[in-house]
Design an enzyme around this catalytic site. Sequence first.
Site, PDB file in Angstrom:
ATOM      1  N   ARG A 239       0.976  -1.202   0.100  1.00  0.00           N
ATOM      2  CA  ARG A 239      -0.091   0.001  -0.008  1.00  0.00           C
ATOM      3  C   ARG A 239       0.907   1.230   0.050  1.00  0.00           C
ATOM      4  O   ARG A 239       1.918   1.302   0.741  1.00  0.00           O
ATOM      5  CB  ARG A 239      -0.833   0.006   1.215  1.00  0.00           C
TER       6      ARG A 239
ATOM      7  N   SER B 228     -20.299 -15.311  15.697  1.00  0.00           N
ATOM      8  CA  SER B 228     -19.761 -14.067  14.998  1.00  0.00           C
ATOM      9  C   SER B 228     -19.926 -14.164  13.526  1.00  0.00           C
ATOM     10  O   SER B 228     -19.578 -15.140  12.626  1.00  0.00           O
ATOM     11  CB  SER B 228     -18.188 -13.958  15.111  1.00  0.00           C
TER      12      SER B 228
ATOM     13  N   SER C 194     -19.297  -2.413   5.569  1.00  0.00           N
ATOM     14  CA  SER C 194     -18.882  -1.081   4.755  1.00  0.00           C
ATOM     15  C   SER C 194     -18.157  -1.620   3.387  1.00  0.00           C
ATOM     16  O   SER C 194     -18.060  -0.812   2.549  1.00  0.00           O
ATOM     17  CB  SER C 194     -17.608  -0.419   5.622  1.00  0.00           C
TER      18      SER C 194
ATOM     19  N   HIS D 293     -20.462   2.178  10.580  1.00  0.00           N
ATOM     20  CA  HIS D 293     -20.809   2.823   9.215  1.00  0.00           C
ATOM     21  C   HIS D 293     -22.288   3.521   9.120  1.00  0.00           C
ATOM     22  O   HIS D 293     -22.538   3.965   8.027  1.00  0.00           O
ATOM     23  CB  HIS D 293     -20.473   1.846   8.225  1.00  0.00           C
TER      24      HIS D 293
ATOM     25  N   THR E 102     -18.427   4.670  16.157  1.00  0.00           N
ATOM     26  CA  THR E 102     -17.313   5.385  15.917  1.00  0.00           C
ATOM     27  C   THR E 102     -17.565   6.894  16.021  1.00  0.00           C
ATOM     28  O   THR E 102     -18.755   7.383  15.574  1.00  0.00           O
ATOM     29  CB  THR E 102     -16.405   5.102  14.705  1.00  0.00           C
TER      30      THR E 102
ATOM     31  N   LYS F 158     -16.269   8.659  11.651  1.00  0.00           N
ATOM     32  CA  LYS F 158     -16.894   8.730  10.167  1.00  0.00           C
ATOM     33  C   LYS F 158     -17.920   9.689   9.950  1.00  0.00           C
ATOM     34  O   LYS F 158     -17.436  10.835   9.779  1.00  0.00           O
ATOM     35  CB  LYS F 158     -17.181   7.155   9.882  1.00  0.00           C
TER      36      LYS F 158
ATOM     37  N   THR G 214      -4.594   3.863  28.756  1.00  0.00           N
ATOM     38  CA  THR G 214      -4.309   4.741  27.620  1.00  0.00           C
ATOM     39  C   THR G 214      -4.873   6.029  27.795  1.00  0.00           C
ATOM     40  O   THR G 214      -5.925   6.206  28.384  1.00  0.00           O
ATOM     41  CB  THR G 214      -4.796   4.021  26.342  1.00  0.00           C
ATOM     42  N   THR G 215      -4.202   7.018  27.122  1.00  0.00           N
ATOM     43  CA  THR G 215      -4.728   8.645  27.530  1.00  0.00           C
ATOM     44  C   THR G 215      -6.209   8.812  26.955  1.00  0.00           C
ATOM     45  O   THR G 215      -6.195   8.242  25.790  1.00  0.00           O
ATOM     46  CB  THR G 215      -3.732   9.460  26.860  1.00  0.00           C
TER      47      THR G 215
ATOM     48  N   THR H 168      -8.473  -6.431   3.236  1.00  0.00           N
ATOM     49  CA  THR H 168      -9.684  -6.064   3.661  1.00  0.00           C
ATOM     50  C   THR H 168     -10.905  -6.311   2.939  1.00  0.00           C
ATOM     51  O   THR H 168     -12.044  -6.517   3.480  1.00  0.00           O
ATOM     52  CB  THR H 168      -9.582  -4.370   3.335  1.00  0.00           C
TER      53      THR H 168
HETATM   54  N1  PMP Z   1     -15.709  -1.285  12.894  1.00  0.00           N
HETATM   55  C1  PMP Z   1     -15.731  -1.236  11.409  1.00  0.00           C
HETATM   56  C2  PMP Z   1     -16.722  -2.096  10.795  1.00  0.00           C
HETATM   57  C3  PMP Z   1     -15.045  -0.454  10.660  1.00  0.00           C
HETATM   58  O1  PMP Z   1     -14.892  -0.572   9.395  1.00  0.00           O
HETATM   59  C4  PMP Z   1     -14.038   0.156  11.307  1.00  0.00           C
HETATM   60  C5  PMP Z   1     -12.947   0.998  10.865  1.00  0.00           C
HETATM   61  N2  PMP Z   1     -13.038   1.120   9.353  1.00  0.00           N
HETATM   62  C6  PMP Z   1     -13.847   0.181  12.758  1.00  0.00           C
HETATM   63  C7  PMP Z   1     -14.919  -0.608  13.606  1.00  0.00           C
HETATM   64  C8  PMP Z   1     -12.960   1.082  13.413  1.00  0.00           C
HETATM   65  O2  PMP Z   1     -13.414   2.382  13.477  1.00  0.00           O
HETATM   66  P1  PMP Z   1     -12.332   3.705  13.827  1.00  0.00           P
HETATM   67  O3  PMP Z   1     -11.844   4.048  12.591  1.00  0.00           O
HETATM   68  O4  PMP Z   1     -13.072   4.729  14.612  1.00  0.00           O
HETATM   69  O5  PMP Z   1     -11.283   2.902  14.726  1.00  0.00           O
END
Ligand code: PMP
Length: 408
Positions: free
Chosen positions: A21, A136, A187, A215, A243, A246, A275-276, A361
Site C-alpha cells: 500500500r 460471529s 462497509s 458505518h 465511531t 466517520k 491509555t490516554t 480488507t
Molecule cells: N468497525 C468497523 C466495521 C470498521 O469498518 C472500522 C474502521 N473502518 C472500525 C470498526 C474502527 O473504527 P475507527 O476507525 O473509529 O477505529
Amino acid sequence: MDYNEFFDGALNQLHDERRYRVFADLERIAGRFPFATWHTPKGERSVVMWCSNDYLGMGQHPKVVGAMIETATRTGTGAGGTRNIAGNNHSLIQLEHELADLHGKEAALVFTSGYVSNQTGISTLAKLIPNCLILSDALNHNSMIEGIRQSGCERIVFRHNDMAHLEELLRTHRGRPTLIVCESLYSMDGDIAPLGKVCDLAEKYGAMTYVDEVHAVGMYGPRGAGISERDGVMHRIDILEGTLAKAFGCLGGYIAGKSNVVDAIRSHAPGFIFTTALPPAVCSAATAAIRHLKTSQWERTRQQDRAARVKAILIAAGIPVMSSDTHIVPVFVGDPELCKKASDLLLEQHGIYIQPINYPTVPKGTERLRITPSPYHEDALIDELAAAMVSVWERLGLRLNEKSLAAE
Ligand code: PMP
C-alpha cells in the site's frame, strides 16, 4: 542474525502479491469538502475525494470546527492522562451523556477509536461471562475478530447475515451463555444485517447482542442513531458500538448499553484503562456533530440522494457497480494490480482520489474501488467521475457492462 531479512521479506511478499500500500500525500481544504490538495514531487494539485469516511463532511462543519477551536482555546490540546489518572474531562462526560441519549441507553463509554472499542470492549465483555460462546458474522471487521481472539472464548463463525445458520448454532448450544457479534452495515459491500431477526433469535435463545454500527451512526435513523434506530430495534440490542470518526467527522469510538455492563467494561478493559483519554477539544467537536445530526436531516437525505445518483450514472455508463443497499458504492475490479492502476490513473489523469481496496480488507479476487459520495458532491462532479471511470476502464481493458438507459 540478519534481522533486515525478516522485514524485507515481509515487504517483498506484499510487493509480489501486488498489494503493497502507498499513501497519497493529501490535505483536505478547509471549508471546501470534498476537495483536497494533493502534494506531489512536481507540486500541488487540487483533487476531488471520493473515498472519505467523513461521509457527511461533518469534519468541516462550522459548528464542529468551532466547538473544537473553542474547547482547545479554553482547555488546551491533550487530555493529560488516562481517564483514571488526570485525563478525565468535562467534554468527555458530556459526550458520553450525548451518546447514551442518542442510543436510548443507560450509559455510554468513549474509547480512543472504534477499533479499540471493539477490540477491548468485546474481549472484556466476553471474559466477564463464564463459559461464553461467541457467534460471529463471517464478515465482521478485524477489530471485532481481534477482540474475540483476545477474549480466549470459543468462537463459531456464522455465514454472513444467514439467520438460519445463526439459529442452528443457537439451537445446538442452547443453555450456554452466548454473545452474538455482528455489524449493522457492512462497509465493503454496503449491505445491511437483518437486525430485527438477530434480536428475535437472541431473545428466543437467551443470547446477548453486540452490534457494530460504525458505518451507520449519523447516517440512518431519524436522529442518526443508526440502522437499529431506523429499524426500531435499538432498545432490543444489548451493546451498540460506534465511531466518532466517520459520519461524526472526528476521532474516537464508543459503546452504549446498560449501566452495569458499561461500568464493568470501564472497570476491566485494558484498552480503556491503560491509555490516554481523548482530548477535550475532540470530544466537544464530536458532541457538536452528534447534536447537529440528531435534528438535521439535510446531510443524511442529501447524501442518500447523491449515492443513488452516483450508482445510477455509473451503471448507465457500464461501470460494474456491485449491489449495495446503502450509501456506499463499491465498484468491482477483481485484481489487485488493476485496482491499484485504476486508482492511480484516476488520481494522476483525472484528479479523482479513490483508494484501491485489496486483500485482506476484502477477499482475493474481489478487489474493488469503494466510492463514498457525500452531500457535497454536486452533479457536475458526478458526471466527471463517470467519464473518468469509463476512460480508465477502457484504457486498462477492464470489462464495461452493457450500457443501461436507467439514468438517462
Ligand atoms: N468497525 C468497523 C466495521 C470498521 O469498518 C472500522 C474502521 N473502518 C472500525 C470498526 C474502527 O473504527 P475507527 O476507525 O473509529 O477505529
